[in-house]
Design an enzyme around this catalytic site. Structure first.
Site, short mmCIF file in Angstrom:
data_model
loop_
_atom_site.label_atom_id
_atom_site.label_comp_id
_atom_site.label_asym_id
_atom_site.label_seq_id
_atom_site.Cartn_x
_atom_site.Cartn_y
_atom_site.Cartn_z
N LYS A 120 -4.63 0.48 14.50
CA LYS A 120 -3.61 -0.15 13.67
C LYS A 120 -2.23 0.43 13.97
O LYS A 120 -1.26 -0.31 14.14
CB LYS A 120 -3.94 0.05 12.18
CG LYS A 120 -2.96 -0.66 11.25
CD LYS A 120 -3.33 -0.48 9.79
CE LYS A 120 -2.91 0.89 9.29
NZ LYS A 120 -3.06 1.02 7.82
N ASP A 138 -3.46 -4.36 8.16
CA ASP A 138 -3.48 -3.40 7.06
C ASP A 138 -4.09 -4.09 5.84
O ASP A 138 -4.57 -5.22 5.92
CB ASP A 138 -2.09 -2.85 6.78
CG ASP A 138 -1.18 -3.88 6.10
OD1 ASP A 138 -1.53 -5.09 6.07
OD2 ASP A 138 -0.12 -3.47 5.59
#
Length: 213
Positions: A120, A138
């Site tokens: 991420k 997210d």
């Protein structure tokens, strides 16, 4: 959700915010890398408060590495998990100095090899600092993608792969920011603000919530 609906959703989000940006404060790829690393399980507001004090003092791998773990902690102690984050940031700074001449590598594998940097974080840096068409999933993007039925998946990897498959190339660089902002301010977790949602009529969430509810 069909292709036409997705297209229209992205067009509306673009019309409303043609040039979306992260809410993290940064002025270089390295500052962004540090900010995103610190933002895990923390708000952008809390990270900005810390980095607004840190970066004027130290904003290069060399300078932050010179602070040491204890020195860095004094700047980030208001952020959750600051002990582990300080250790990871210092280790990452050491690697950047030793292996990459103090520069943030524009390379996924190299980024993900840094302590505290997962897929991420690497996606955010590649997208926001270097303009890559990556999508960092997210909690906000995961929620919006599933709730609207735009790109459903049981975990972040599934949602990311679905998004990469269904988002047209013209929207790929910005969709990350649009979905984060939409999830942060409109499609919020407990009580989505459906009455003020720009894409309400296209969203396939069956249990829409309005003020009178």
């Amino acid at each position: 959700m069909n292709k036409d609906k997705r297209q229209r959703i992205l067009e509306i989000l673009r019309e409303n915010n043609p040039h979306p940006e992260t809410e993290l404060n940064f002025s270089s790829p390295f500052e962004l890398l540090v900010a995103v690393t610190l933002s895990a399980q923390a708000t952008d507001v809390s990270v900005n408060k810390a980095t607004d004090k840190l970066f004027p003092v130290a904003n290069t791998p060399e300078a932050i590495y010179a602070l040491g773990v204890d020195g860095l902690k004094t700047f980030i102690k208001t952020i959750g998990l600051y002990n582990n984050k300080a250790i990871n940031v210092i280790k990452a700074c050491g690697i950047l100095v030793e292996k990459y001449q103090g520069q943030v590598p524009e390379d996924r594998e190299a980024l993900e090899s840094l302590p505290g940097v997962g897929r991420k974080t690497a996606n955010v840096v590649l997208n926001t600092a270097f303009g890559w068409p990556t999508i960092a999933i997210d909690t906000h993007i995961f929620r919006v993608a599933n709730r609207t039925k735009f790109a459903m998946g049981k975990n972040v990897d599934q949602v990311e792969q679905k998004m990469l498959k269904v988002v047209p190339a013209e929207f790929m660089v910005d969709v990350h920011h649009w979905f984060i902002l939409h999830g942060r301010y409109t499609c919020i977790a407990r009580k989505p603000r459906c009455g003020s949602c720009l894409i309400e009529d296209l969203c396939e969430f069956k249990e829409k919530i309005y003020p009178e509810d």
